[in-house]
Design a protein around this motif. Structure first.
Motif, PDB file in Angstrom:
ATOM      1  N   UNK A 286       0.835  -1.194   0.000  1.00  0.00           N
ATOM      2  CA  UNK A 286       0.000   0.000   0.000  1.00  0.00           C
ATOM      3  C   UNK A 286       0.874   1.249   0.000  1.00  0.00           C
ATOM      4  N   UNK A 287       0.427   2.291  -0.705  1.00  0.00           N
ATOM      5  CA  UNK A 287       1.181   3.550  -0.789  1.00  0.00           C
ATOM      6  C   UNK A 287       0.253   4.710  -0.454  1.00  0.00           C
ATOM      7  N   UNK A 288      -0.519   4.580   0.620  1.00  0.00           N
ATOM      8  CA  UNK A 288      -1.527   5.562   0.986  1.00  0.00           C
ATOM      9  C   UNK A 288      -0.876   6.911   1.277  1.00  0.00           C
ATOM     10  N   UNK A 289      -1.397   7.942   0.654  1.00  0.00           N
ATOM     11  CA  UNK A 289      -0.865   9.282   0.846  1.00  0.00           C
ATOM     12  C   UNK A 289       0.235   9.663  -0.108  1.00  0.00           C
ATOM     13  N   UNK A 290       0.561   8.780  -1.048  1.00  0.00           N
ATOM     14  CA  UNK A 290       1.599   9.085  -2.039  1.00  0.00           C
ATOM     15  C   UNK A 290       1.254   8.389  -3.345  1.00  0.00           C
ATOM     16  N   UNK A 291       2.081   8.633  -4.369  1.00  0.00           N
ATOM     17  CA  UNK A 291       1.825   8.064  -5.691  1.00  0.00           C
ATOM     18  C   UNK A 291       1.789   6.543  -5.627  1.00  0.00           C
ATOM     19  N   UNK A 292       0.887   5.930  -6.370  1.00  0.00           N
ATOM     20  CA  UNK A 292       0.768   4.479  -6.381  1.00  0.00           C
ATOM     21  C   UNK A 292       1.995   3.840  -7.004  1.00  0.00           C
ATOM     22  N   UNK A 293       2.463   2.760  -6.385  1.00  0.00           N
ATOM     23  CA  UNK A 293       3.670   2.083  -6.870  1.00  0.00           C
ATOM     24  C   UNK A 293       3.396   1.244  -8.098  1.00  0.00           C
ATOM     25  N   UNK A 294       2.129   0.780  -8.234  1.00  0.00           N
ATOM     26  CA  UNK A 294       1.761  -0.106  -9.350  1.00  0.00           C
ATOM     27  C   UNK A 294       2.696  -1.302  -9.420  1.00  0.00           C
TER      28      UNK A 294
END
Length: 669
Positions: A286-294
């Motif tokens: 999860x990368x909540x609060x930042x750009x998605x790692x995909x």
């Protein structure tokens, strides 16, 4: 061009079980498991337009690649239980519309919830007083855009663009970007617009229609405003289940965005790939609060798929950036087929993790391929690295040049590409691979004649790029069909598994590396073959992933130097890179989107050296073309790498990458 059947045939050579990256799986009501009767592709059906006047009409749109049956489906509003309705058709074609009149009246301030016959929530839209007059419509893309009150008459049964305002309000740029159902039940919002948006009065609700909407600010007191390009997260106070949905409403009660997911898909999270605009997929972290790692996989889990056209803005790390005007119009994407496993020992892409869409939408439509896909082979011109040659399956050749960061047809050569023929000017080569020879001519491989597609025609054709006219005939043509009897079964699928790529390899590299000529069993001596020019041609066979080496003689004959194993089940493109001094055999999703770099070993044999994957942000599609720019173009120790998508599918219908064929990234010098 791959077909579903032929891809399935190739993929059986892979050891792992297949995955289906072209199908999207979504969730259901939190309190009710999905019924077995839910039809395939139901999650791609979106409410697209609704009116609370003019017979209370609702329009549905199918954003998926296949037709969907809506027989037995139901709807409800804010005051009555689910009711059956009578649609204009019980099947929605891919990219098609179906309308129906609400079985009970819709009010000035109301909602529509759409269910499958088994009770699964498919989609929902809420609107405030008079917002559905003349209609509430998705603007910025049918099935995907922001919900906006139409400024003109309703457009039921047709695209919404004529009824949409000229610009989408700032609130319409906010998207649900990531969601978790792991106990914390967190929702992340992303503002893809250019100005801050106040969300203090906004609400959200899940897929349980018995739940009341909760306010964003009560769930997270700090979640009052989202800056341009920024994020807000909050923990759901109403809980999010394994099979569930999240619907976002603005302060007036109008739907802003939604997402639906299946069991396990939101653990650790379900995130948009690309950040802010793409389909949802299960994340590794999860990368909540930042750009998605995909960094996850498994394809999309459904939901609304982004609402703004064009690019995603400044380059976040590991981000696929849109190219503008990217919603599909006038061409038909083809979902990927034949997905297989990545070979063991494969390394991560060594170049930059950012990739951009590098062509205009539907840029390669032709009279023999109006669907606008099928761009296969790619090759940089060594004598002019600002030129990229591209082969389109249905017998077309393009000379591309850069314009405003995109690869576009060179209008001085042909703004629409040139059609190619076999010797004598007949037939339609199934052109797959392309390379530039030592003489500056363009060499194209063909698997078959598309006018007789059940029979193989594995040929290499030589074209003079300086020839005038809109149709090119070969200077020479070499036919190797008899070498591959396994393809001549009368099946168009087997005939479609021949020469998929070709690369010109200079004699100087072969001699410097000490390549042993398999015909003489001694060091390769080009002088033994006086008519072959200055190098050999390595053709990749899709059937089994082997490379076939030829000397192409000026008298129309050819010399066969045997077969080289790549370690792959299939090969889609072949190129020689002088920068790494390697032959590169590329494979699409059939082999996990990988590129095997081949070297001459100490014994004089050409063998695999190292294999790389694509950048993680790339879609898992039939990416059949690959090329790396010459080192003369290096800036800051990087040079361009390009890919072509045979099916222009991207991350799915109506996403920012749908309808595009060419992607651009970087590779080390």
């Amino acid at each position: 061009m791959p077909t579903t059947n032929s891809r399935a045939r190739v993929a059986t050579l892979c050891a792992a079980a297949l995955t289906f990256s072209g199908l999207l799986v979504t969730g259901v009501l939190a309190a009710q498991p999905a019924a077995a009767a839910d039809p395939a592709g139901y999650q791609n059906v979106r409410i697209n337009e609704v009116t609370s006047s003019n017979n209370d009409t609702v329009e549905l749109y199918n954003s998926g690649p296949s037709a969907v049956s809506i027989s037995g489906w139901k709807m409800s509003d804010d005051s009555f239980s689910a009711q059956s309705f009578s649609p204009s058709s019980t099947t929605i074609q891919a990219g098609g519309f179906v309308t129906f009149n609400s079985p009970k009246g819709l009010g000035d301030s109301d909602k529509v919830v759409l269910y499958t016959s088994g009770g699964t929530v498919v989609d929902r839209v809420d609107w405030a007083t008079d917002k559905a007059k003349p209609s509430m419509a998705r603007c910025g893309g049918d099935g995907t855009g922001a919900w906006v009150t139409a400024t003109a008459t309703a457009t039921f049964g047709a695209a919404n663009a004529p009824g949409c305002p000229s610009s989408v309000p700032a609130a319409g740029k906010v998207r649900i970007n990531e969601v978790t159902s792991d106990g914390s039940d967190t929702v992340e919002l992303y503002n893809g617009g250019t100005s801050a948006v106040s969300v203090g009065s906004w609400k959200y609700v899940d897929g349980d229609t018995s739940h009341s909407a909760a306010s964003v600010s009560s769930s997270s007191p700090s979640a009052t405003s989202i800056p341009a390009g920024g994020y807000v997260t909050f923990n759901s106070t109403i809980g999010l289940g394994d099979n569930d949905s999240a619907f976002l409403l603005d302060g007036s009660g109008n739907t802003v965005d939604s997402v639906t997911w299946a069991t396990g898909a939101a653990k650790p999270s379900d995130e948009r790939c690309v950040n802010g605009t793409g389909w949802f997929q299960t994340a590794t972290t999860a990368t909540l609060g930042s750009a998605n790692s995909c960094s996850g996989g498994g394809g999309s889990t459904g939901g609304t798929t982004g609402g703004t056209t064009g690019g995603t803005g400044g380059g976040q790390p590991g981000q696929l950036l849109g190219g503008g005007g990217s919603l599909t119009s006038g061409c038909t994407p083809e979902a990927p087929s034949g997905t297989g496993s990545t070979p063991s020992g494969t390394l991560a892409w060594p170049g930059g993790q950012d990739v951009t869409i590098a062509d205009d939408v539907c840029a390669f439509t032709t009279s023999t391929g109006p669907e606008g896909r099928d761009v296969s082979g790619l090759a940089f011109d060594p004598a002019n690295p600002s030129v990229l040659w591209a082969a389109k399956n249905k017998n077309w050749l393009y000379k591309l040049v850069k314009s405003n960061g995109k690869w576009v047809p060179d209008a001085s050569w042909s703004a629409t590409g040139k059609q190619i023929r076999f010797s004598g000017g007949s037939g339609e080569p199934d052109s797959e691979g392309v390379t530039v020879g030592g003489n500056g001519h363009i060499y194209v491989t063909s698997e078959r004649d598309n006018t007789k597609n059940t029979a193989p025609k594995d040929t290499i054709l030589e074209f003079d790029p300086a020839a005038t006219g809109s149709t090119l005939t070969p200077v020479h043509q070499w036919d190797m069909t008899s070498q591959f009897p396994q393809l001549n079964t009368g099946s168009k699928d087997d005939a479609n598994l021949g020469f998929e790529g070709v690369g010109y390899v200079p004699d100087s590299w072969l001699t410097a590396g000490g390549w042993v000529d398999p015909l003489t069993h001694a060091a390769y001596n080009p002088a033994n073959y006086p008519l072959h020019g200055s190098g050999l041609y390595f053709a990749g066979l899709e059937w089994d992933g082997s490379l076939h080496v030829y000397g192409l003689n000026s008298d129309g004959t050819f010399t066969t130097f045997g077969t080289i194993a790549t370690g792959k089940s299939s090969v889609m493109d072949v190129t020689f890179d002088a920068g790494t001094q390697r032959i590169i055999a590329s494979c699409d999703n059939t082999c996990g989107e990988t590129h095997t770099f081949m070297k001459v070993d100490a014994g004089g044999a050409i063998v695999p050296d190292v294999t790389y994957t694509n950048p993680a942000v790339m879609p898992i599609d039939n990416l059949e073309g690959f090329a790396i720019a010459p080192t003369s173009t290096c800036v800051d120790n990087t040079r361009e790498a390009v890919w072509s998508d045979d099916g222009i599918y991207g991350f799915g219908s109506k996403t920012s990458s749908s309808g595009h064929a060419i992607y651009s990234g970087t590779f080390p010098c």
